[in-house]
Design an enzyme around this catalytic site. Structure first.
Site, PDB file in Angstrom:
ATOM      1  N   TYR A 109      -2.841  16.321 -15.815  1.00  0.00           N
ATOM      2  CA  TYR A 109      -1.863  17.342 -16.219  1.00  0.00           C
ATOM      3  C   TYR A 109      -0.749  16.637 -16.971  1.00  0.00           C
ATOM      4  O   TYR A 109      -0.948  15.537 -17.493  1.00  0.00           O
ATOM      5  CB  TYR A 109      -1.407  18.062 -14.928  1.00  0.00           C
ATOM      6  CG  TYR A 109      -0.518  19.251 -15.126  1.00  0.00           C
ATOM      7  CD1 TYR A 109      -0.775  20.197 -16.122  1.00  0.00           C
ATOM      8  CD2 TYR A 109       0.600  19.446 -14.309  1.00  0.00           C
ATOM      9  CE1 TYR A 109       0.060  21.291 -16.290  1.00  0.00           C
ATOM     10  CE2 TYR A 109       1.429  20.544 -14.469  1.00  0.00           C
ATOM     11  CZ  TYR A 109       1.159  21.463 -15.465  1.00  0.00           C
ATOM     12  OH  TYR A 109       1.985  22.543 -15.628  1.00  0.00           O
ATOM     13  N   LYS A 181      -5.107  23.788 -16.951  1.00  0.00           N
ATOM     14  CA  LYS A 181      -4.514  24.745 -16.006  1.00  0.00           C
ATOM     15  C   LYS A 181      -5.601  25.265 -15.064  1.00  0.00           C
ATOM     16  O   LYS A 181      -5.352  25.508 -13.878  1.00  0.00           O
ATOM     17  CB  LYS A 181      -3.831  25.888 -16.751  1.00  0.00           C
ATOM     18  CG  LYS A 181      -2.574  25.448 -17.511  1.00  0.00           C
ATOM     19  CD  LYS A 181      -1.320  25.417 -16.633  1.00  0.00           C
ATOM     20  CE  LYS A 181      -0.134  24.818 -17.374  1.00  0.00           C
ATOM     21  NZ  LYS A 181       1.158  24.987 -16.724  1.00  0.00           N
TER      22      LYS A 181
END
Ligand SMILES: NC(=O)C1=CN([C@@H]2O[C@H](COP(=O)(O)OP(=O)(O)OC[C@H]3O[C@@H](n4cnc5c(N)ncnc54)[C@H](O)[C@@H]3O)[C@@H](O)[C@H]2O)C=CC1
Ligand SMILES: CC(=O)C(=O)O
Ligand SMILES: [Mg+2]
Length: 601
Positions: A109, A181
């Site tokens: 991420y 995500k």
């Protein structure tokens, strides 16, 4: 049926039906087990001769994978390694991340995923996700329909790539934020990894570097805007709803002009969510609530300056304003008086040109600022805020004089530099704590190490932990709750419930320790998601938005019901079925929809 004896809509345990054999099976990341196929599976699925003889456990595979991961030279190489692993063996990929979540979160991420996105066309090996093209609107429905049948998709993340993670327009490389995500929804909330769909709406790019790059893989033209753009978004949303009526749609990293407009348009009609507006608003409100508790203040006492009044900044303002209004029993207009927005022109007043509808609600009377400086320092001196939020993408914007000015008015300045990636943070925690003698209550958009300093009684060295205030704390749980209760809409009350769920789990509150993080960390993320999902489901039921019929009412039973439906990274035994006899769920798992279509497609 599961161990609790309940019939659950989602199967996450027991044998998996599979009609794939041999090399096809080994190349299917959802079913592949590599060296962990049992001897019966090797026999039944035609794998003999295709694998070395030793049969290993998932734990052994994780150990080897971790060593390989660790030998990669830098974080981007580690990210690329993990991407390859995801294409080969999903259980191993998710187990490796789950077991090493503290270490790997920032690699899959922000900030490293931002580097991977910037280098998408250079690192590209094989495609993942759905690429929808603004010039092929007529094909959108068809192209989506190749992915799965009606019951197979729970969660869609869609972006147009215009405003990615603080690194701007990344064109079709934006597909990687949709994928990242979704990885987090699985890691953090157990959303089933085979029941998700990452989508990029490729509308061109205004990023000159990409347009000039011979290797760029997206549409090589300026962004198409206006009616044609709206038509693509609308066709996508309508097609996705028709094809996958159960799916929840998560909008990510749309540009400033479009993010809120699209959310406002579809929110009254479908279960959808904009992470940058609502997710960021929710997690930031949770951090602020925890910090106010530490400072013995109520929401009614809050005075907040937001620097960078874009998608995230105004999303935070709205969430905080609504909470003040609800708690204090005052109107939203009245509550907005406690919030000051500062953007490129300085303080936003009613006379600033081109204010968006959302910004207008916070614009101050021009008279109040006549003859005064309008920069951030002056606004701090005038407004005397106890909360300062940064969503501007301007690194080091919170300078020493600004922070000292804030600290001169309040006992515990609450300072949240949220701009990602790390290099864009408005300030770093070590400086904020040094300038405020350890008094600042800090949370940041990307992870930071704890900071040590002489801030204990009698100047003793203490360590202060910094919470990561990132929408990743909250969006997976909101999504999980909405998916499991089959919410028709995501309402304000469901979001407030999510905020309360996160705030009550913050270590600073739970342990009554102001040096502990304001928000729960990634290590507790699955428990946080269960709590958030429970709160969201209960709010959805109260509001008549939940359509799932079997939702338990008791808190503990509801938690168990949620946990039982969360996907976990473990190998399930494979049971061979003929493709004709496979259940609809198994066909979905195998993604046979597109692959069995005729030549015309
Ligand atoms: N921590 C988190 O969970 C999240 C962090 N973010 C981060 O927040 C930042 C902003 O993201 P978005 O709101 O989506 O972008 P945006 O482009 O919608 O907003 C940025 C705003 O900052 C303003 N700005 C730029 N330069 C400025 C300056 N010199 N002075 C004052 N204002 C200035 C822009 O005019 C714009 O209004 C990004 O770095 C993003 O990564 C965004 C969403 C979630
Ligand atoms: C965290 C996030 O969503 C962003 O930076 O855009
Ligand atoms: Mg985002």
């Amino acid at each position: 049926m599961t161990k609790s004896g309940r019939n659950l809509p989602l199967s996450t345990q027991g044998p998996l039906e599979c009609a794939l054999r041999g090399t096809v099976l080994l190349n299917h990341p959802y079913f592949n087990k590599g060296s962990a196929f049992s001897s019966e599976e090797r026999r039944d699925f035609g794998l003999s001769g295709l694998l070395p003889p030793s049969i290993q456990t998932l734990e052994q595979q994780v150990k080897r994978a971790y060593d390989q991961y660790s030998s990669r030279a830098d974080d981007l190489a580690k990210n690329t390694f993990l991407t390859s692993m995801k294409e080969q063996n999903e259980v191993l990929y998710f187990k490796l991340i789950q077991d090493n979540i503290q270490e790997m979160f920032s690699v899959v991420y922000t900030p490293t995923e931002g580097d991977a996105i910037q280098n998408y066309s250079r690192l590209f090996r094989r495609p993942e996700g759905v690429f929808l093209n603004i010039h092929d609107v007529d094909r959108v429905r068809h192209d989506l329909s190749k992915w799965a049948t009606a019951d197979d998709i729970d969660y869609i993340v869609v972006t147009d790539g215009e405003e990615i993670l603080g690194i701007g327009d990344q064109g079709c490389g934006g597909i990687l934020i949709s994928i990242a995500k979704l990885v987090l929804t699985t890691v953090c909330a157990g959303i089933h990894p085979n029941r998700v769909l990452p989508v990029i709406l490729d509308c061109g790019t205004d990023n000159e570097e990409l347009l000039k790059d011979p290797l760029y893989l997206g549409l090589r033209e300026k962004r198409v805007r206006g009616e044609q753009y709206d038509n693509l978004v609308d066709t996508f949303v309508k097609s996705a709803r028709e094809l996958f009526p159960k799916a929840y749609i998560h909008f990510e990293d749309f540009g400033l002009y479009n993010a809120r407009r699209i959310l406002d348009k579809y929110r009254p009609e479908i279960p959808c969510f904009n992470d940058d507006v609502q997710g960021t608003g929710c997690v930031t409100l949770a951090a602020i609530m925890a910090a106010l508790r530490v400072s013995n203040l109520a929401l009614g006492d809050l005075r907040m300056v937001i620097f960078g009044a874009g998608t995230a900044g105004v999303g935070i303002a709205d969430q905080v304003r609504d909470a003040i209004s609800t708690e204090g029993g005052i109107s939203k207009e009245e509550a907005a008086k406690q919030i000051w927005l500062v953007d490129k022109p300085g303080i936003l007043t009613a006379e600033v040109e081109h204010l968006s509808g959302a910004q207008k609600g916070y614009a101050k009377a021009e008279d109040e600022w006549k003859g005064k400086e309008r920069n951030l320092l002056s606004v701090i001196q005038e407004a005397k805020p106890n909360v300062l939020v940064g969503t501007s993408t301007v690194p080091k914007a919170f300078t020493e004089d600004i922070v000292r000015a804030m600290a001169s008015h309040v006992e515990r300045p609450i300072i949240l530099p949220l701009s990602n990636p790390t290099r864009l943070h408005e300030a770093v925690p070590a400086d904020l704590l040094a300038w405020t003698n350890g008094k600042a209550l800090v949370a940041t958009g990307s992870p930071f190490d704890p900071v040590r300093g002489p801030w204990g009684a009698d100047g003793e060295q203490i360590e202060i932990s910094i919470a990561e205030c990132n929408n990743s704390v909250v969006f997976p749980g909101i999504g999980l709750g909405s998916v499991l209760c089959q919410a028709q809409r995501v309402t304000d009350k469901m979001l407030v419930a999510a905020v309360n769920g996160v705030a009550e789990l913050g270590p600073a509150i739970q342990d009554k320790d102001a040096t502990a993080p304001l928000l729960p960390g990634v290590g507790a993320v699955r428990d946080v998601s269960v709590r958030v999902a429970r709160k969201v489901i209960q709010a959805a039921v109260e509001e008549g938005q939940a359509t799932e019929k079997e939702i338990p009412t008791d808190d503990e039973e509801l938690d168990e019901w949620i946990r039982e439906q969360m996907w976990d990274a473990k190998y399930r035994p494979l049971k061979y079925v003929d493709i004709e006899d496979a259940s609809p769920q198994a066909k979905g798992d195998m993604r046979v929809v597109g692959s069995l279509e005729g030549k015309k497609n």
